[in-house]
Design an enzyme around this catalytic site. Structure first.
Site, PDB file in Angstrom:
ATOM      1  N   CYS A 259       1.356  -6.866  16.806  1.00 15.71           N
ATOM      2  CA  CYS A 259       2.510  -7.641  16.306  1.00 15.71           C
ATOM      3  C   CYS A 259       3.755  -7.438  17.156  1.00 15.71           C
ATOM      4  O   CYS A 259       4.729  -8.180  17.025  1.00 15.71           O
ATOM      5  CB  CYS A 259       2.798  -7.275  14.864  1.00 15.71           C
ATOM      6  SG  CYS A 259       1.342  -7.259  13.836  1.00 15.71           S
TER       7      CYS A 259
ATOM      8  N   HIS B 118       9.662  -8.943  12.599  1.00 14.93           N
ATOM      9  CA  HIS B 118       8.243  -9.289  12.427  1.00 14.93           C
ATOM     10  C   HIS B 118       8.014  -9.663  10.961  1.00 14.93           C
ATOM     11  O   HIS B 118       8.592  -9.067  10.058  1.00 14.93           O
ATOM     12  CB  HIS B 118       7.369  -8.090  12.816  1.00 14.93           C
ATOM     13  CG  HIS B 118       5.918  -8.323  12.522  1.00 14.93           C
ATOM     14  ND1 HIS B 118       5.274  -9.481  12.886  1.00 14.93           N
ATOM     15  CD2 HIS B 118       4.997  -7.557  11.867  1.00 14.93           C
ATOM     16  CE1 HIS B 118       4.018  -9.418  12.482  1.00 14.93           C
ATOM     17  NE2 HIS B 118       3.826  -8.275  11.862  1.00 14.93           N
TER      18      HIS B 118
ATOM     19  N   ASN C 149       1.482 -13.368   8.050  1.00 13.41           N
ATOM     20  CA  ASN C 149       1.601 -12.498   9.222  1.00 13.41           C
ATOM     21  C   ASN C 149       0.735 -13.064  10.355  1.00 13.41           C
ATOM     22  O   ASN C 149      -0.484 -13.117  10.229  1.00 13.41           O
ATOM     23  CB  ASN C 149       1.143 -11.085   8.824  1.00 13.41           C
ATOM     24  CG  ASN C 149       1.236 -10.078   9.960  1.00 13.41           C
ATOM     25  OD1 ASN C 149       1.471 -10.434  11.111  1.00 13.41           O
ATOM     26  ND2 ASN C 149       1.030  -8.820   9.626  1.00 13.41           N
TER      27      ASN C 149
HETATM   28  O1  UT7 Z   1       1.723  -6.532  10.820  1.00  9.12           O
HETATM   29  C1  UT7 Z   1       1.530  -5.218  11.121  1.00  9.12           C
HETATM   30  C2  UT7 Z   1       1.878  -4.242  10.158  1.00  9.12           C
HETATM   31  N1  UT7 Z   1       1.457  -4.530   8.817  1.00  9.12           N
HETATM   32  C3  UT7 Z   1       2.164  -4.026   7.840  1.00  9.12           C
HETATM   33  O2  UT7 Z   1       3.161  -3.403   8.092  1.00  9.12           O
HETATM   34  C4  UT7 Z   1       1.677  -4.196   6.442  1.00  9.12           C
HETATM   35  C5  UT7 Z   1       2.329  -3.196   5.547  1.00  9.12           C
HETATM   36  N2  UT7 Z   1       1.791  -3.147   4.223  1.00  9.12           N
HETATM   37  C6  UT7 Z   1       1.988  -4.089   3.283  1.00  9.12           C
HETATM   38  O3  UT7 Z   1       2.567  -5.127   3.538  1.00  9.12           O
HETATM   39  C7  UT7 Z   1       1.534  -3.798   1.887  1.00  9.12           C
HETATM   40  O4  UT7 Z   1       1.132  -2.443   1.795  1.00  9.12           O
HETATM   41  C8  UT7 Z   1       0.366  -4.699   1.390  1.00  9.12           C
HETATM   42  C9  UT7 Z   1       0.872  -6.105   1.125  1.00  9.12           C
HETATM   43  C10 UT7 Z   1      -0.734  -4.741   2.404  1.00  9.12           C
HETATM   44  C11 UT7 Z   1      -0.187  -4.164   0.077  1.00  9.12           C
HETATM   45  O5  UT7 Z   1       0.851  -4.083  -0.893  1.00  9.12           O
HETATM   46  P1  UT7 Z   1       1.057  -2.742  -1.738  1.00  9.12           P
HETATM   47  O6  UT7 Z   1       2.146  -2.991  -2.661  1.00  9.12           O
HETATM   48  O7  UT7 Z   1       1.206  -1.624  -0.757  1.00  9.12           O
HETATM   49  O8  UT7 Z   1      -0.301  -2.656  -2.540  1.00  9.12           O
HETATM   50  P2  UT7 Z   1      -1.401  -1.495  -2.536  1.00  9.12           P
HETATM   51  O9  UT7 Z   1      -2.201  -1.534  -1.291  1.00  9.12           O
HETATM   52  O10 UT7 Z   1      -0.752  -0.203  -2.911  1.00  9.12           O
HETATM   53  O11 UT7 Z   1      -2.312  -1.950  -3.755  1.00  9.12           O
HETATM   54  C12 UT7 Z   1      -1.796  -1.999  -5.076  1.00  9.12           C
HETATM   55  C13 UT7 Z   1      -2.871  -2.587  -5.987  1.00  9.12           C
HETATM   56  C14 UT7 Z   1      -4.243  -1.904  -5.821  1.00  9.12           C
HETATM   57  O12 UT7 Z   1      -4.829  -1.844  -7.092  1.00  9.12           O
HETATM   58  P3  UT7 Z   1      -4.791  -0.482  -7.964  1.00  9.12           P
HETATM   59  O13 UT7 Z   1      -5.493   0.526  -7.095  1.00  9.12           O
HETATM   60  O14 UT7 Z   1      -3.343  -0.166  -8.149  1.00  9.12           O
HETATM   61  O15 UT7 Z   1      -5.510  -0.850  -9.202  1.00  9.12           O
HETATM   62  C15 UT7 Z   1      -4.995  -2.881  -4.967  1.00  9.12           C
HETATM   63  O16 UT7 Z   1      -6.382  -2.813  -5.173  1.00  9.12           O
HETATM   64  O17 UT7 Z   1      -3.068  -3.964  -5.688  1.00  9.12           O
HETATM   65  C16 UT7 Z   1      -4.462  -4.204  -5.464  1.00  9.12           C
HETATM   66  N3  UT7 Z   1      -4.594  -5.293  -4.514  1.00  9.12           N
HETATM   67  C17 UT7 Z   1      -4.607  -6.577  -4.858  1.00  9.12           C
HETATM   68  N4  UT7 Z   1      -4.547  -7.189  -6.065  1.00  9.12           N
HETATM   69  C18 UT7 Z   1      -4.576  -8.518  -6.084  1.00  9.12           C
HETATM   70  C19 UT7 Z   1      -4.679  -5.203  -3.148  1.00  9.12           C
HETATM   71  N5  UT7 Z   1      -4.763  -6.435  -2.633  1.00  9.12           N
HETATM   72  C20 UT7 Z   1      -4.722  -7.307  -3.670  1.00  9.12           C
HETATM   73  C21 UT7 Z   1      -4.762  -8.715  -3.760  1.00  9.12           C
HETATM   74  N6  UT7 Z   1      -4.682  -9.273  -4.991  1.00  9.12           N
HETATM   75  N7  UT7 Z   1      -4.847  -9.511  -2.670  1.00  9.12           N
END
Ligand code: UT7
Length: 326
Positions: A113, A252, A282
């Site tokens: 990125c 980004h 993204n």
């Molecule tokens: O481009 C290069 C760099 N990329 C980044 O910098 C990305 C950085 N990270 C992020 O943008 C975020 O961490 C994400 C958008 C990827 C994820 O968001 P989050 O708030 O960090 O969610 P999480 O991974 O902590 O997951 C929270 C919950 C989990 O469920 P439990 O374990 O709390 O029951 C996941 O399983 O959300 C669940 N989950 C989803 N639920 C519905 C993960 N993906 C999804 C989804 N729909 N698509």
């Protein structure tokens, strides 16, 4: 002529739109989750068989037209991409051929990125060093080709697209500074593990789905905010500027919450931060390339404005580039 400036910007987004509601039918997710956690509403997806070079070609044609330059006048083509048409030759080679830019040297940059900022910095330095006069820098991706469409934690995030900039040698200083950083010890946080020389493509790789993006999003989130703040501050300091001098921050577009947190920490008001993540998701190297082009198209960049690009991605790599718009 020891300076370089941007004289043309272009973009290309494939017409096919994939909405959050479409994704609801593919994996266990919801428009509400995607919108609140990421800010993404739609993303563009290429038709099967369309490679990254074709997206780059469309964006480049527009950038060259706006620059008033013929492809034959290009000395250099850099394509920043993690989704090259082929492992080799480079996507820049295909682009050189499509454009008929026969004089141009061409190579790809793999900096995820952050690739567009790495590319702009490289072209700027090669022009101001006197090696080249006219350069084309492209950020282009078909992330849909490396996305695991059964993994809800990643497939809702990514999209396809391309942005391009034409740089030319000039007498006035436009690129004021750049800062490029990295931390290879955290490579595993965002990786496509299979299909390279370390784990060559095999039936086993495909069975384990190692030919798709793997991401530890939660851990990346915190690092992204910290290093994007540091990158912008460092680049601004190198230009003897402060965040209050920034007319427009172009970050980004990985997550709207990351963008907001970076803006808040830098004390840059929301009206001075460009966002298009809701439309495209993204797009890795193409995100900042398309964002810069759209900000300019929308009249958000005016003469003498200070524009700061600020990026972060897999590697890990990050960077910031400060430009006075002339
Ligand atoms: O481009 C290069 C760099 N990329 C980044 O910098 C990305 C950085 N990270 C992020 O943008 C975020 O961490 C994400 C958008 C990827 C994820 O968001 P989050 O708030 O960090 O969610 P999480 O991974 O902590 O997951 C929270 C919950 C989990 O469920 P439990 O374990 O709390 O029951 C996941 O399983 O959300 C669940 N989950 C989803 N639920 C519905 C993960 N993906 C999804 C989804 N729909 N698509």
């Amino acid at each position: 002529m020891k300076f370089a400036k941007i004289v043309g910007l272009g973009k290309y987004l494939p017409p096919k739109i994939l909405t959050n509601f479409d994704l609801e039918k593919m994996v266990d997710t919801s428009d509400e989750w995607i919108t609140t956690r990421t800010g993404i509403k739609t993303r563009r997806i290429v038709e099967k068989g369309v490679g990254t070079s074709r997206l780059g070609y469309e964006a480049s044609r527009l950038a060259l037209k706006r620059a008033g330059l013929r492809p034959s006048q290009l000395d250099l083509i850099i394509v920043a991409t993690i989704t090259p048409d082929t492992q080799f030759p480079s996507t820049a080679s295909y682009l050189q051929s499509y454009l008929k830019a026969r004089r141009a040297s061409c190579f790809d940059i793999s900096a995820a990125c952050a690739g567009y900022v790495y590319g702009l910095t490289s072209a700027w330095q090669m022009i101001s060093g006197g090696l080249y006069k006219n350069a084309l820098v492209v950020g282009a991706e078909t992330l849909s080709s490396i996305t695991d469409w059964s993994d809800r934690s990643t497939c809702v995030l990514f999209g396809d697209g391309a942005g391009a900039a034409v740089l030319t040698a000039g007498r006035k200083k436009s690129f004021l500074s750049s800062y490029l950083g990295g931390d290879g010890s955290q490579a595993d946080l965002l990786i496509l593990p299979g299909g390279g020389s370390h784990i060559p493509l095999s039936g086993e790789v495909i069975k384990k789905r190692l030919h798709y993006i793997k991401m530890r999003g939660n851990e990346l989130f915190r690092i992204a905010v910290r290093v994007m703040v540091k990158a912008a501050q460092t680049a601004l300091k190198r230009a003897s500027l402060r965040t209050k001098d920034v007319s427009l921050l172009i970050p980004h577009q990985a997550n709207e919450r990351i963008i907001n947190a970076v803006g808040k920490r830098l004390k840059i008001s929301p009206d001075r931060i460009y966002k298009n993540i809701s439309r495209y998701g993204n797009m890795s190297s193409a995100s900042s390339a398309v964002a810069l082009c759209e900000a300019w198209e929308e009249g958000k960049i005016k003469k003498d404005d200070i524009v700061a690009l600020d990026v972060f991605g897999g590697g890990l790599v990050w960077g910031s580039c400060v430009i006075r718009w002339i």
